[in-house]
Design a protein around this motif. Structure first.
Motif, short mmCIF file in Angstrom:
data_model
loop_
_atom_site.label_atom_id
_atom_site.label_comp_id
_atom_site.label_asym_id
_atom_site.label_seq_id
_atom_site.Cartn_x
_atom_site.Cartn_y
_atom_site.Cartn_z
N TYR A 37 0.80 -1.22 0.00
CA TYR A 37 0.00 0.00 0.00
C TYR A 37 0.84 1.27 0.00
N ASN A 38 1.92 1.28 0.75
CA ASN A 38 2.64 2.53 0.97
C ASN A 38 3.84 2.72 0.05
N ALA A 39 3.97 1.89 -0.99
CA ALA A 39 5.16 1.95 -1.85
C ALA A 39 5.27 3.28 -2.59
N ILE A 40 4.17 3.79 -3.11
CA ILE A 40 4.23 5.05 -3.84
C ILE A 40 4.51 6.20 -2.88
N LEU A 41 3.96 6.11 -1.66
CA LEU A 41 4.28 7.11 -0.64
C LEU A 41 5.79 7.12 -0.39
N ARG A 42 6.40 5.95 -0.20
CA ARG A 42 7.83 5.86 0.07
C ARG A 42 8.64 6.33 -1.13
N PHE A 43 8.17 6.00 -2.32
CA PHE A 43 8.85 6.41 -3.55
C PHE A 43 8.87 7.94 -3.64
N GLY A 44 7.74 8.56 -3.36
CA GLY A 44 7.66 10.02 -3.39
C GLY A 44 8.47 10.67 -2.30
N ARG A 45 8.49 10.05 -1.11
CA ARG A 45 9.26 10.61 -0.01
C ARG A 45 10.74 10.68 -0.33
N MET A 46 11.24 9.70 -1.08
CA MET A 46 12.65 9.71 -1.47
C MET A 46 12.99 10.97 -2.25
N ASP A 98 -1.17 9.47 -1.53
CA ASP A 98 -0.34 8.40 -2.06
C ASP A 98 -0.62 7.09 -1.31
N TYR A 99 -0.70 7.18 0.01
CA TYR A 99 -0.94 5.98 0.81
C TYR A 99 -2.31 5.38 0.50
N TYR A 100 -3.33 6.24 0.52
CA TYR A 100 -4.69 5.72 0.34
C TYR A 100 -5.00 5.32 -1.11
N SER A 101 -4.21 5.78 -2.05
CA SER A 101 -4.40 5.32 -3.43
C SER A 101 -4.08 3.84 -3.53
N GLY A 102 -3.11 3.37 -2.73
CA GLY A 102 -2.79 1.95 -2.71
C GLY A 102 -3.93 1.14 -2.12
N ILE A 103 -4.50 1.61 -1.01
CA ILE A 103 -5.64 0.92 -0.40
C ILE A 103 -6.83 0.95 -1.35
N SER A 104 -7.04 2.10 -2.00
CA SER A 104 -8.14 2.22 -2.95
C SER A 104 -8.03 1.18 -4.06
N LYS A 105 -6.81 0.93 -4.51
CA LYS A 105 -6.58 -0.03 -5.58
C LYS A 105 -7.06 -1.43 -5.21
N SER A 106 -7.07 -1.74 -3.90
CA SER A 106 -7.43 -3.08 -3.45
C SER A 106 -8.92 -3.23 -3.14
N ILE A 107 -9.68 -2.14 -3.24
CA ILE A 107 -11.11 -2.18 -2.91
C ILE A 107 -11.92 -1.75 -4.13
N ASP A 108 -12.71 -2.66 -4.67
CA ASP A 108 -13.46 -2.38 -5.89
C ASP A 108 -14.69 -1.51 -5.64
N GLU A 109 -15.34 -1.71 -4.50
CA GLU A 109 -16.62 -1.04 -4.26
C GLU A 109 -16.41 0.35 -3.66
N ASP A 110 -16.94 1.37 -4.33
CA ASP A 110 -16.80 2.75 -3.83
C ASP A 110 -17.41 2.91 -2.44
N GLU A 111 -18.61 2.37 -2.26
CA GLU A 111 -19.30 2.55 -0.98
C GLU A 111 -18.50 1.94 0.16
N TYR A 112 -17.88 0.79 -0.08
CA TYR A 112 -17.11 0.14 0.97
C TYR A 112 -15.85 0.94 1.29
N PHE A 113 -15.18 1.42 0.25
CA PHE A 113 -13.98 2.24 0.47
C PHE A 113 -14.31 3.47 1.30
N ILE A 114 -15.37 4.17 0.92
CA ILE A 114 -15.78 5.38 1.63
C ILE A 114 -16.16 5.04 3.08
N GLU A 115 -16.85 3.92 3.27
CA GLU A 115 -17.23 3.49 4.62
C GLU A 115 -15.99 3.23 5.48
#
Length: 204
Positions: A34-43, A179-196
Motif C-alpha cells: 500500500y505505501n510503496a508510492i508514498l515511500r517512492f515520493g518521499r525519497m 499516495d498511501y490511500y491510493s494503494g488501499i483504494s486499488k485493493s477495494i473495488d466497491e466505492d461505498e465500501y472504500f468510503i465506509e
C-alpha cells in the motif's frame, strides 16, 4: 491472504501485461504494498535540498534502483521522457507522482481529503504522527473486519508505515496521505465500501 496481499499479487500480474513503462512502474511499486508510492515520493522530497521540487533522470534512476525494480535504462528513459513534456531535462516530482498514483474517482478523493482535513486542524497542509495517533480508528480497517488482524496490529502497522516514510521531518503532507490511500483504494473495488472504511477509520 489479506487485501494487501491480493493487491500485491494482482499488481505483479498486471505489470507483466503493462502497455507502457509508466504503467509497469506503477504496478511494480504497488506489488511492494500500500505505501510503496508514498515511500517512492518521499525519497524525492527528502533529496530535494534546494526546494526546486524537480526530478532529473539520475534521481529517477537511483530511486528505481533503490526500490529493487528491474527496469532497463531504456524503460527508465521512456518513463522520464513521457513526463518531461517540455524537454527541459527535469520534471516536477509532484506532477510525476500524481500521474504515477493509481487513479481514485472524485468520491474517493473527496473522502480521503476530508479525513486529512480532520487531522490538519491548523490548515497548514501537514499533520504530525501524534495527530494521526490521536484520531485514527482501526476498527473499520478491512483486515480487522475480516479477522486477519487486531486493531492494535493495524494501528501499529499503519503508524509504522507513516513513521518510516516521514521520520526525516515528522510530518505527513496531503499528497503523501493521498499516495498511501491510493494503494488501499486499488485493493477495494466497491466505492461505498472504500468510503465506509475511510469514514469509520477517521471518525467522519
Amino acid at each position: 491472504m489479506t487485501r494487501e496481499d491480493d493487491m500485491k499479487a494482482s499488481a505483479e500480474a498486471e505489470a507483466e501485461e503493462a502497455d507502457s513503462p509508466q504503467v509497469k512502474l506503477r504496478c511494480l511499486l504497488l506489488a511492494q504494498g500500500y505505501n510503496a508510492i508514498l515511500r517512492f515520493g518521499r525519497m524525492f522530497r527528502i533529496a530535494d535540498d534546494d526546494g526546486s521540487r524537480t526530478l532529473n533522470m539520475e534521481e529517477l534512476t537511483e530511486a528505481i534502483n533503490n526500490f529493487g525494480i528491474d527496469f532497463s535504462e531504456v524503460e527508465i528513459a521512456e518513463v522520464f521522457n513521457a513526463m518531461d513534456e517540455d524537454g527541459t531535462g527535469s520534471v516536477n516530482y509532484d506532477e510525476f507522482l500524481n500521474k504515477l498514483r493509481p487513479e481514485m474517482n472524485e468520491d474517493r478523493v473527496a473522502v480521503v481529503e476530508e479525513a486529512f482535513a480532520v487531522l490538519d486542524e491548523s490548515g497548514d497542509g501537514v499533520v504530525t504522527l501524534e495527530d494521526v495517533k490521536d484520531k485514527y480508528d482501526a476498527s473499520g480497517h478491512p483486515s480487522v473486519l475480516s479477522g486477519d488482524a487486531t486493531e492494535d496490529d493495524i494501528l501499529t502497522k499503519f503508524l509504522g508505515r507513516f513513521e518510516g516514510a516521514t521520520k526525516e521531518d515528522g510530518t505527513v503532507t496531503k499528497e503523501e496521505f493521498l499516495d498511501y490511500y491510493s494503494g488501499i483504494s486499488k485493493s477495494i473495488d466497491e466505492d461505498e465500501y472504500f468510503i465506509e472504511v475511510i469514514k469509520k477509520c477517521w471518525k467522519l
